[in-house]
Design a protein around this motif. Structure first.
Motif: not given
Length: 398
Positions: A51-52, A55-62, A95-96
């Protein structure tokens, strides 16, 4: 209002689980955070860090194992701690990200309480009496899920509401089922049931919900997370296939591996079981002489048996199966086989960490056996109970 013996026993167990949870909260090791306020190494860390990133604009990092693992260890302060990958579709990132707006302690507390409340609401909607509601809230799976902060209560709630709404509100039921696509492996048998039962509006509603989620997610996060998902799933599946610790994998695959079968042979066994379950669900849901509550119970139990990637927190869904079975038996009552069978099943769930074999899958098989036994008994007696009487509606006369 009188309280019968089963209700008293259920209340005692609920109090015990709550006390055990409170003990974890107040211990030095902590539940969500330890006495120093640092996040405790646990499943929810993977959700929060994903989720963090979002929020930082990096969903791919998950989906980047190196970055995700580093972020988790920074959060719990343990470079040698466990790593919890993100094996979910990008739609779950909504959700995250919402949860990551809060500090870690409040975030996990909000998540666990909200999903437990949703599960409780689903059980309350299904249960024919207050006694049945209390008995289902006393089952251990939801409390284990509550402690580790996993998503089992959420998926159980979606399945519970999807099934209980299906006869009267198929579109709403389909939306609940479509939202379950955040864990798609749990939905393998649901299309089989909907099509066999003729619930075409619910099927269409579920399909449209999945498509809408995918479109909104793509607009919000881009196509890259979707492209990264297959590789992520393959890596997680490889972990499950090659791990030597199979006691936590509560499936036929996990059982076969714990008994010494190779991963390939275990997967063949799991595939054969899925084929049998699909045939059984198709037959049950196509029958007019089988009550809906038994159909719903069988589908929920089958869901816990179908996926090779099944953990103890997913067994909250097994409580949904038990609730529908008790709902069906609201008029005639349960017999000794069902009573002791349900007790055995929940004891097996509770004891999953004490043996070298995954007892959760045995619990699912026991519940499924009880449901099929009731189907046979009812068909022999010429009873279907397709509709509950007014006295068997939630909490009526209890």
């Amino acid at each position: 209002m009188s309280v019968d013996k089963p209700s008293i026993i259920a209340i005692v167990f609920i109090a015990f689980w709550a006390l055990a949870l409170a003990t974890g909260v107040t211990s030095a090791d902590g539940w969500i955070t330890n006495s120093q306020g640092v996040a405790v190494d646990g499943d929810y860390i993977g959700v929060y860090t994903a989720g963090k990133f979002t929020l930082q604009g990096e969903p791919l990092a998950a989906y980047d194992w190196v970055r995700h693992e580093r972020a988790q260890h920074e959060l719990d302060g343990n470079p040698n701690g466990a790593f919890f990958p993100w094996p979910y579709p990008p739609s779950f990132l909504f959700v995250a990200a919402s949860l990551a707006l809060l500090p870690y302690f409040l975030s996990m507390l909000t998540w666990t309480l909200a999903t437990f409340a949703a599960f409780t609401a689903a059980i309350a909607r299904i249960s024919a009496t207050r006694r049945d509601l209390l008995l289902m809230l006393a089952t251990p799976a939801a409390w284990l899920n509550l402690y580790i902060g996993q998503n089992g209560s959420l998926t159980a709630a979606l399945i519970g509401f999807g099934l209980i709404l299906l006869p009267a509100r198929p579109v709403a039921a389909g939306i609940c089922i479509g939202l379950l696509s955040v864990k798609p492996h749990l939905g393998l048998l649901i299309p089989v049931a909907l099509l066999a039962g003729g619930y075409y509006r619910a099927f269409a509603s579920a399909a449209l919900t999945v498509v809408a989620l995918a479109l909104v997610t793509t607009v919000a996060f881009g196509i890259e997370p979707w492209l990264a998902l297959p590789d992520q799933l393959q890596r997680v599946a490889m972990l499950a296939k090659t791990t030597t610790s199979t006691t936590k994998i509560q499936s036929a695959f996990g059982m076969a591996r714990s008994l010494g079968l190779s991963a390939d042979h275990a997967l063949w066994l799991q595939g054969a079981l899925v084929a049998v379950l699909a045939a059984a669900i198709a037959w049950l849901w196509s029958r007019r002489d089988v009550g809906f509550d038994l159909k719903a119970a069988a589908l929920a139990a089958a869901i816990t048996l179908a996926s090779p990637y099944q953990f103890v927190y997913d067994l909250v869904i097994l409580t949904i199966a038990q609730a529908f079975l008790l709902r069906h038996c609201a008029r005639a009552g349960t017999d000794a086989v069902e009573t002791y069978g349900l007790i055995v099943a929940n004891v097996l769930v509770l004891l999953f960490v004490t043996t070298p074999v995954p007892l959760g899958v045995v619990a699912s098989a026991v519940v499924m056996g009880l449901i099929l036994r009731r189907v046979r008994l009812d068909r022999r007696a010429g009873q279907s109970h397709n509709a509950c009487p007014a006295s068997a509606l939630p909490f009526a006369g209890a």
